[in-house]
Motif scaffolding. Structure first.
Motif, PDB file in Angstrom:
ATOM      1  N   GLY A  19     -11.492   0.518   9.183  1.00  0.00           N
ATOM      2  CA  GLY A  19     -11.225   1.865   8.393  1.00  0.00           C
ATOM      3  C   GLY A  19     -10.676   2.867   9.565  1.00  0.00           C
ATOM      4  N   ARG A  20      -9.739   2.303  10.188  1.00  0.00           N
ATOM      5  CA  ARG A  20      -9.351   3.283  11.355  1.00  0.00           C
ATOM      6  C   ARG A  20      -8.244   4.349  10.640  1.00  0.00           C
ATOM      7  NH1 ARG A  20      -9.125  -1.137  15.079  1.00  0.00           N
ATOM      8  NH2 ARG A  20      -7.162  -1.537  14.447  1.00  0.00           N
ATOM      9  N   GLN A  21      -8.191   5.560  11.229  1.00  0.00           N
ATOM     10  CA  GLN A  21      -7.426   6.535  10.592  1.00  0.00           C
ATOM     11  C   GLN A  21      -6.034   6.065  10.307  1.00  0.00           C
ATOM     12  OE1 GLN A  21      -7.000   9.897  13.039  1.00  0.00           O
ATOM     13  NE2 GLN A  21      -6.321  11.354  11.221  1.00  0.00           N
ATOM     14  N   PHE A  22      -5.313   5.174  11.075  1.00  0.00           N
ATOM     15  CA  PHE A  22      -3.841   5.107  10.818  1.00  0.00           C
ATOM     16  C   PHE A  22      -3.642   3.612  10.291  1.00  0.00           C
ATOM     17  CE2 PHE A  22      -3.671   8.554  13.733  1.00  0.00           C
ATOM     18  CZ  PHE A  22      -3.157   9.498  12.959  1.00  0.00           C
ATOM     19  N   ASP A  23      -4.803   2.956   9.979  1.00  0.00           N
ATOM     20  CA  ASP A  23      -4.577   1.608   9.168  1.00  0.00           C
ATOM     21  C   ASP A  23      -4.123   1.728   7.798  1.00  0.00           C
ATOM     22  OD1 ASP A  23      -5.470   0.385  11.535  1.00  0.00           O
ATOM     23  OD2 ASP A  23      -7.459   0.020  10.651  1.00  0.00           O
ATOM     24  N   VAL A  24      -3.148   0.997   7.410  1.00  0.00           N
ATOM     25  CA  VAL A  24      -2.638   1.189   6.166  1.00  0.00           C
ATOM     26  C   VAL A  24      -2.413  -0.356   5.790  1.00  0.00           C
ATOM     27  CG1 VAL A  24      -1.126   3.083   6.388  1.00  0.00           C
ATOM     28  CG2 VAL A  24      -0.233   0.745   6.999  1.00  0.00           C
ATOM     29  N   ALA A  25      -2.409  -0.493   4.214  1.00  0.00           N
ATOM     30  CA  ALA A  25      -2.412  -1.733   3.558  1.00  0.00           C
ATOM     31  C   ALA A  25      -1.066  -2.218   3.890  1.00  0.00           C
ATOM     32  CB  ALA A  25      -2.553  -1.586   2.015  1.00  0.00           C
ATOM     33  N   ILE A  26      -1.104  -3.788   3.662  1.00  0.00           N
ATOM     34  CA  ILE A  26       0.467  -4.359   4.029  1.00  0.00           C
ATOM     35  C   ILE A  26       0.575  -5.018   2.658  1.00  0.00           C
ATOM     36  CG2 ILE A  26      -0.724  -6.407   5.036  1.00  0.00           C
ATOM     37  CD1 ILE A  26       1.735  -6.450   6.679  1.00  0.00           C
ATOM     38  N   GLY A  27       2.109  -5.096   2.275  1.00  0.00           N
ATOM     39  CA  GLY A  27       2.202  -5.635   1.082  1.00  0.00           C
ATOM     40  C   GLY A  27       2.454  -7.267   1.458  1.00  0.00           C
ATOM     41  N   ALA A  28       2.209  -8.018   0.524  1.00  0.00           N
ATOM     42  CA  ALA A  28       2.470  -9.507   0.596  1.00  0.00           C
ATOM     43  C   ALA A  28       2.452 -10.120  -0.869  1.00  0.00           C
ATOM     44  CB  ALA A  28       0.893 -10.004   1.073  1.00  0.00           C
ATOM     45  N   ARG A  29       2.938 -11.342  -0.868  1.00  0.00           N
ATOM     46  CA  ARG A  29       3.151 -12.049  -2.125  1.00  0.00           C
ATOM     47  C   ARG A  29       2.420 -13.266  -2.198  1.00  0.00           C
ATOM     48  NH1 ARG A  29       8.952 -14.113  -4.643  1.00  0.00           N
ATOM     49  NH2 ARG A  29       8.200 -14.195  -7.032  1.00  0.00           N
ATOM     50  N   VAL A  30       1.894 -13.510  -3.476  1.00  0.00           N
ATOM     51  CA  VAL A  30       1.027 -14.681  -3.621  1.00  0.00           C
ATOM     52  C   VAL A  30       1.773 -15.765  -3.560  1.00  0.00           C
ATOM     53  CG1 VAL A  30      -0.750 -15.875  -5.047  1.00  0.00           C
ATOM     54  CG2 VAL A  30      -0.716 -13.185  -4.806  1.00  0.00           C
ATOM     55  N   LEU A  31       1.277 -16.990  -2.444  1.00  0.00           N
ATOM     56  CA  LEU A  31       2.222 -18.066  -2.605  1.00  0.00           C
ATOM     57  C   LEU A  31       1.334 -19.231  -3.436  1.00  0.00           C
ATOM     58  CD1 LEU A  31       3.062 -18.488   1.140  1.00  0.00           C
ATOM     59  CD2 LEU A  31       4.365 -17.558  -0.794  1.00  0.00           C
ATOM     60  N   ALA A  32      -0.045 -19.094  -3.536  1.00  0.00           N
ATOM     61  CA  ALA A  32      -0.748 -20.215  -4.173  1.00  0.00           C
ATOM     62  C   ALA A  32      -2.241 -19.968  -4.387  1.00  0.00           C
ATOM     63  CB  ALA A  32      -0.897 -21.622  -3.212  1.00  0.00           C
ATOM     64  N   ALA A  33      -2.638 -20.351  -5.064  1.00  0.00           N
ATOM     65  CA  ALA A  33      -4.266 -19.949  -5.586  1.00  0.00           C
ATOM     66  C   ALA A  33      -5.166 -21.324  -5.448  1.00  0.00           C
ATOM     67  CB  ALA A  33      -4.391 -19.414  -6.867  1.00  0.00           C
ATOM     68  N   GLU A  34      -6.226 -21.183  -4.846  1.00  0.00           N
ATOM     69  CA  GLU A  34      -7.183 -22.514  -4.847  1.00  0.00           C
ATOM     70  C   GLU A  34      -8.521 -21.882  -5.144  1.00  0.00           C
ATOM     71  OE1 GLU A  34      -6.624 -25.669  -1.723  1.00  0.00           O
ATOM     72  OE2 GLU A  34      -8.591 -25.003  -1.166  1.00  0.00           O
TER      73      GLU A  34
END
Ligand code: ATP
Length: 157
Positions: A19-34
């Motif tokens: 939860g650090r101050q400048f941490d941000v979410a990163i975008g991603a694409r779902v490749l597979a699900a298990e």
């Protein structure tokens, strides 16, 4: 191919672990699900399996439709086209039914908000002195018979 709420091909945000101050979410694409795990490729090109407890959320759509566009010039003189009668004239009329007018844009946005229950946005853009402030005031004036001031919010950027 689905896991929980996510499907292969979905775009997601992966929340940072710390939860650090400048941490941000990163975008991603779902490749597979298990099971309840999903395999993703993030925007840095890294592939990884994410456990179900990892905080992720759906990426909102990055596109939207725009409504009507009005091109107006500043007349630099008082014209008799912004009267109460004109406001009434453009009320509940479809765009294009009458000659182009700032009141048509205001009325259209208001009607859409009422009909679909969705927020509306009017973008007024132009060079300095083009008449943005005047146009904003005219739209607000045209809504005045319908709305109280507590319902109105404007932002100048
Ligand atoms: N529709 C109009 N009819 C008559 N005069 C207008 C109209 N629109 C603008 N003007 C006049 O033109 C001048 C500049 O307009 P306005 O302040 O709205 O421009 P602006 O785009 O908001 O400028 P800025 O970006 O510098 O704030 C004002 O003196 C205003 O009275």
């Amino acid at each position: 191919m689905a896991t929980g709420l996510f499907f292969e091909g979905d775009y997601i945000w992966i929340e940072p672990v710390t939860g650090r101050q400048f941490d941000v979410a990163i975008g991603a694409r779902v490749l597979a699900a298990e099971g309840r795990r999903i395999r993703v490729r993030d925007d840095d090109g890294q592939e990884q399996w994410l456990p179900p407890e990892r905080r992720i959320k759906a990426m909102h759509a990055t596109s939207t439709y725009t409504g009507s566009i009005l091109v107006a010039v500043n007349p630099y003189q008082i014209l008799p086209i912004y009267t109460a009668d004109q406001i009434k004239l453009y009320k509940e009329r479809k765009i294009g039914e009458l000659p182009p007018h700032i009141f048509a844009i205001g009325d259209n946005a208001y009607a859409h908000m009422r009909r679909y229950g969705q927020d509306q946005c009017i973008v007024i853009s132009g060079e300095s002195g083009a008449g943005k402030t005047e146009s904003t005031k005219l739209i607000l004036q045209s809504w005045k018979p319908t709305l109280s001031s507590k319902h109105l919010e404007t932002r100048k950027q």
